[in-house]
Design an enzyme around this catalytic site. Structure first.
Site, PDB file in Angstrom:
ATOM      1  N   CYS A   1      13.979  10.153   8.317  1.00  0.00           N
ATOM      2  CA  CYS A   1      14.094   9.638   9.685  1.00  0.00           C
ATOM      3  C   CYS A   1      15.503   9.840  10.191  1.00  0.00           C
ATOM      4  CB  CYS A   1      13.667   8.262   9.609  1.00  0.00           C
ATOM      5  SG  CYS A   1      12.187   7.851   8.856  1.00  0.00           S
TER       6      CYS A   1
ATOM      7  N   GLU B   1       9.832   0.494  10.805  1.00  0.00           N
ATOM      8  CA  GLU B   1      10.854   1.363  10.577  1.00  0.00           C
ATOM      9  C   GLU B   1       9.997   2.575  11.005  1.00  0.00           C
ATOM     10  OE1 GLU B   1      13.704   0.675  10.497  1.00  0.00           O
ATOM     11  OE2 GLU B   1      13.914  -1.357   9.700  1.00  0.00           O
TER      12      GLU B   1
ATOM     13  N   LYS C   1       0.949  -0.961   0.105  1.00  0.00           N
ATOM     14  CA  LYS C   1      -0.006  -0.100   0.086  1.00  0.00           C
ATOM     15  C   LYS C   1       0.672   1.405  -0.344  1.00  0.00           C
ATOM     16  CE  LYS C   1      -1.895   2.526   3.082  1.00  0.00           C
ATOM     17  NZ  LYS C   1      -1.677   4.108   2.486  1.00  0.00           N
TER      18      LYS C   1
ATOM     19  N   GLU D   1      10.103  14.821  16.774  1.00  0.00           N
ATOM     20  CA  GLU D   1      10.497  14.617  15.465  1.00  0.00           C
ATOM     21  C   GLU D   1       9.722  15.633  14.593  1.00  0.00           C
ATOM     22  OE1 GLU D   1       9.594  11.132  12.837  1.00  0.00           O
ATOM     23  OE2 GLU D   1      11.457  11.200  12.237  1.00  0.00           O
TER      24      GLU D   1
HETATM   25  P1  ADP Z   1       3.382  10.025   7.781  1.00  0.00           P
HETATM   26  O1  ADP Z   1       3.151  10.939   9.073  1.00  0.00           O
HETATM   27  O2  ADP Z   1       4.641   9.748   7.536  1.00  0.00           O
HETATM   28  O3  ADP Z   1       2.291  10.143   6.871  1.00  0.00           O
HETATM   29  P2  ADP Z   1       1.865   7.676   8.948  1.00  0.00           P
HETATM   30  O4  ADP Z   1       2.145   6.864   9.632  1.00  0.00           O
HETATM   31  O5  ADP Z   1       0.519   8.374   9.026  1.00  0.00           O
HETATM   32  O6  ADP Z   1       3.099   8.565   8.646  1.00  0.00           O
HETATM   33  O7  ADP Z   1       1.592   6.804   7.306  1.00  0.00           O
HETATM   34  C1  ADP Z   1       2.381   6.121   6.956  1.00  0.00           C
HETATM   35  C2  ADP Z   1       1.653   4.870   5.937  1.00  0.00           C
HETATM   36  O8  ADP Z   1       0.829   4.341   6.848  1.00  0.00           O
HETATM   37  C3  ADP Z   1       0.879   5.532   5.008  1.00  0.00           C
HETATM   38  O9  ADP Z   1       0.779   4.625   3.916  1.00  0.00           O
HETATM   39  C4  ADP Z   1      -0.549   5.614   5.694  1.00  0.00           C
HETATM   40  O10 ADP Z   1      -1.643   5.528   4.975  1.00  0.00           O
HETATM   41  C5  ADP Z   1      -0.390   4.426   6.478  1.00  0.00           C
HETATM   42  N1  ADP Z   1      -1.385   4.334   7.566  1.00  0.00           N
HETATM   43  C6  ADP Z   1      -1.777   5.205   8.427  1.00  0.00           C
HETATM   44  N2  ADP Z   1      -2.630   4.835   9.295  1.00  0.00           N
HETATM   45  C7  ADP Z   1      -2.706   3.356   9.441  1.00  0.00           C
HETATM   46  C8  ADP Z   1      -3.322   2.377   9.993  1.00  0.00           C
HETATM   47  N3  ADP Z   1      -4.031   2.639  11.039  1.00  0.00           N
HETATM   48  N4  ADP Z   1      -3.168   1.194   9.507  1.00  0.00           N
HETATM   49  C9  ADP Z   1      -2.545   0.915   8.377  1.00  0.00           C
HETATM   50  N5  ADP Z   1      -1.762   1.665   7.938  1.00  0.00           N
HETATM   51  C10 ADP Z   1      -1.931   3.012   8.067  1.00  0.00           C
END
Ligand code: ADP
Length: 503
Positions: free
Chosen positions: A303, A268, A194, A405
């Site tokens: 990161c 990560e 995804k 961060e």
């Molecule tokens: P960032 O702040 O870097 O966008 P996130 O952790 O919000 O970091 O997002 C990183 C990835 O995780 C994206 O692909 C996002 O769609 C996905 N994501 C966010 N929330 C969830 C969740 N609850 N379960 C699975 N994937 C998620």
């Protein structure tokens, strides 16, 4: 299901916008680009102008399920293919991805706002190299023999885990894709990946290219947001392992949800990486190193960015002067322009968050914000998400700006005199991803590398992730390693113990 033949655009030279048109409202399942059953889409922006570049497909439950089922079907044959042959196919993908590197870099620049020359073109090459590195490791998926008894043969073999659910962030989308997909495939797993909402197109294009070589279903790609798409992938009963790069909060949620299913996870997550500069260094070299370490050409969206720089008091002032000079010489502007060093911040939310942290830092009594480089003057970039890089002085390591961060072009310079004390300060963080130490004093270097609490420690350099070198953090920075042979064996296979009793 309506489908778009993939092969037609391979080898042709399409502009990034023409590629977006080709990839709009598509997910990749069973070797084909198809529209999602959900019929839902979301807008993707060019951060340098805030224009909408296209509509990406939003995969809902039945689309996620179709992708996982496709990977599950493909598993049966893929896991039994000779490992060297799987590796050979992945190496062929590396060749084709390299041929398309410039095209992928331009597409990534369009959707992320990262400068083409300093960032996207570099990443597109590492991306292809990561597939090449893992492609050569098929025959390294070895087990052991155990000297149990002369009349018995006891051994272990390494087997794939099954369907891997991979979820990635937007800052280095191609690199993150390769760190997850390449070892998973070579080890005999199949994948559903995804993409991040902000950057779905370059990775989808890369997956399309790879699907001209891989058997259908081996690599599937979906897009959508966290709750609608990512969480459904995490919870899917046929996903045997999760590998994730993103925020600490989401990582914790994925960890909990995988725990409910009892499947392994690689995480990560974030970082607040210290850089310690000793007094004996060559100032010119170390200031260039600091510039690269802070990933200023990626707007600090890394990161491993050196977001806390501890400089020995004796060289603090000249270090600051030279750092400002070098940073001022970097050009912020149109990310596609070959002259541009620094591009735009990924999203309005991230832009606002960075500006908020800058305000918090400025409000601290005794602090000074040294804002460098210049915002672009080009009217077509007037709505772009640009931020001037900031070097803070006068903030203690305990300050919010030094502990949380920011994921933006903001770093704090902190003077030190006692080496033990500076190591304590460097380790005084929730994170433990990367650390760098700059000195030619062997005693200090050895002490530092042993005492710094981080998964990746470098002396006199701060290079980005390289295929072959294990990469991953401790503490809140995550669980597990990526990028190496060890990462493939430990995170994408399990060991089966087999005993032949011939008594
Ligand atoms: P960032 O702040 O870097 O966008 P996130 O952790 O919000 O970091 O997002 C990183 C990835 O995780 C994206 O692909 C996002 O769609 C996905 N994501 C966010 N929330 C969830 C969740 N609850 N379960 C699975 N994937 C998620």
């Amino acid at each position: 299901m309506p489908s778009t033949p993939s092969i037609s655009v391979i080898g042709s030279t399409l502009t990034p916008l023409a590629l977006v048109k080709h990839l709009e409202n598509k997910i990749l399942i069973d070797g084909k680009l198809i529209a999602p059953k959900s019929k839902q889409t979301f807008s993707v922006h060019n951060p340098a102008t805030m224009e909408v570049i296209g509509q990406a497909a939003e995969a809902h439950e039945e689309d996620v399920d179709a992708a996982v089922e496709s990977a599950h079907r493909a598993q049966k044959k893929w896991r039994h293919m000779d490992a060297a042959k799987r590796g050979h196919l992945v190496s062929q993908c590396a060749d084709l991805l390299e041929e398309h590197a410039d095209e992928l870099a331009r597409l990534m620049t369009l959707e992320t706002g990262k400068a083409l020359r300093t960032e996207s073109q570099v990443e597109a090459k590492i991306f292809a190299n990561t597939f090449r590195f893992y492609g050569g490791l098929g025959l390294e998926i070895k087990g052991e023999t155990i000297p149990f008894s002369d009349s018995m043969l006891a051994l272990t073999i390494r087997e794939p885990l099954g369907v891997i659910g991979a979820i990635i962030a937007w800052n280095v989308p191609l690199l993150l894709m390769s760190l997850k997909v390449a070892p998973a495939l070579v080890a005999g797993n199949t994948v559903v990946i995804k993409s991040a909402e902000e950057a779905p197109f370059a990775v989808l294009r890369a997956a399309e290219i790879m699907n001209t070589i891989l058997p259908p279903g081996v690599l599937n790609m979906i897009s959508g947001d966290g709750p609608t798409t990512g969480a459904v992938l995490v919870r899917h009963p046929k996903v045997a392992k999760l590998t994730f790069t993103g925020s600490v909060e989401t990582g914790k949620e994925i960890y909990k949800n995988s725990g409910d299913k009892l499947v392994p996870v690689t995480l990560e997550l974030g970082g607040k990486s210290p850089m310690i500069v000793c007094e004996d260094v060559d100032l010119e070299q170390v200031v260039s190193g600091a510039l690269a370490s802070m990933r200023f050409t990626r707007q600090g969206q890394s990161c491993t960015a050196a977001s806390r720089i501890f400089v020995h008091e004796k060289i603090f002032d000249p270090f600051l002067v030279q750092f400002k000079e070098k940073l001022n010489a970097l050009k912020m502007g149109d990310p596609m322009d070959a002259e541009t060093d620094i591009g735009a911040i990924i999203s309005p939310g991230q832009h606002e968050k960075i500006l908020k942290y800058i305000e918090i830092g400025k409000a601290e009594p005794g602090s000074e914000a040294h804002e460098c480089s210049e915002l672009p003057q080009d009217p077509k970039l007037s709505k772009g998400l640009f931020v001037r890089p900031v070097l803070f002085t006068g903030l203690p390591n305990s300050h919010q700006v030094c502990q949380e961060e920011i994921f933006g072009p903001v770093t704090a310079l902190i003077p030190w005199t006692d080496f033990d004390e500076v190591l304590d300060q460097a380790n005084d963080s929730d994170y433990g991803l990367a650390a760098t130490l700059w000195t030619n004093n062997l005693q200090l270097a050895l002490k530092g590398v042993h005492q710094l609490e981080a998964g990746f420690v470098q002396v006199n350099q701060n290079v980005v992730v390289q295929p072959g070198l294990s990469y991953g953090g401790i503490k809140s920075s995550g669980i597990g390693k990526e990028a190496s042979l060890e990462a493939m064996l430990e995170h994408f296979t399990h060991k089966k113990t087999i005993i032949f009793n011939m008594k």
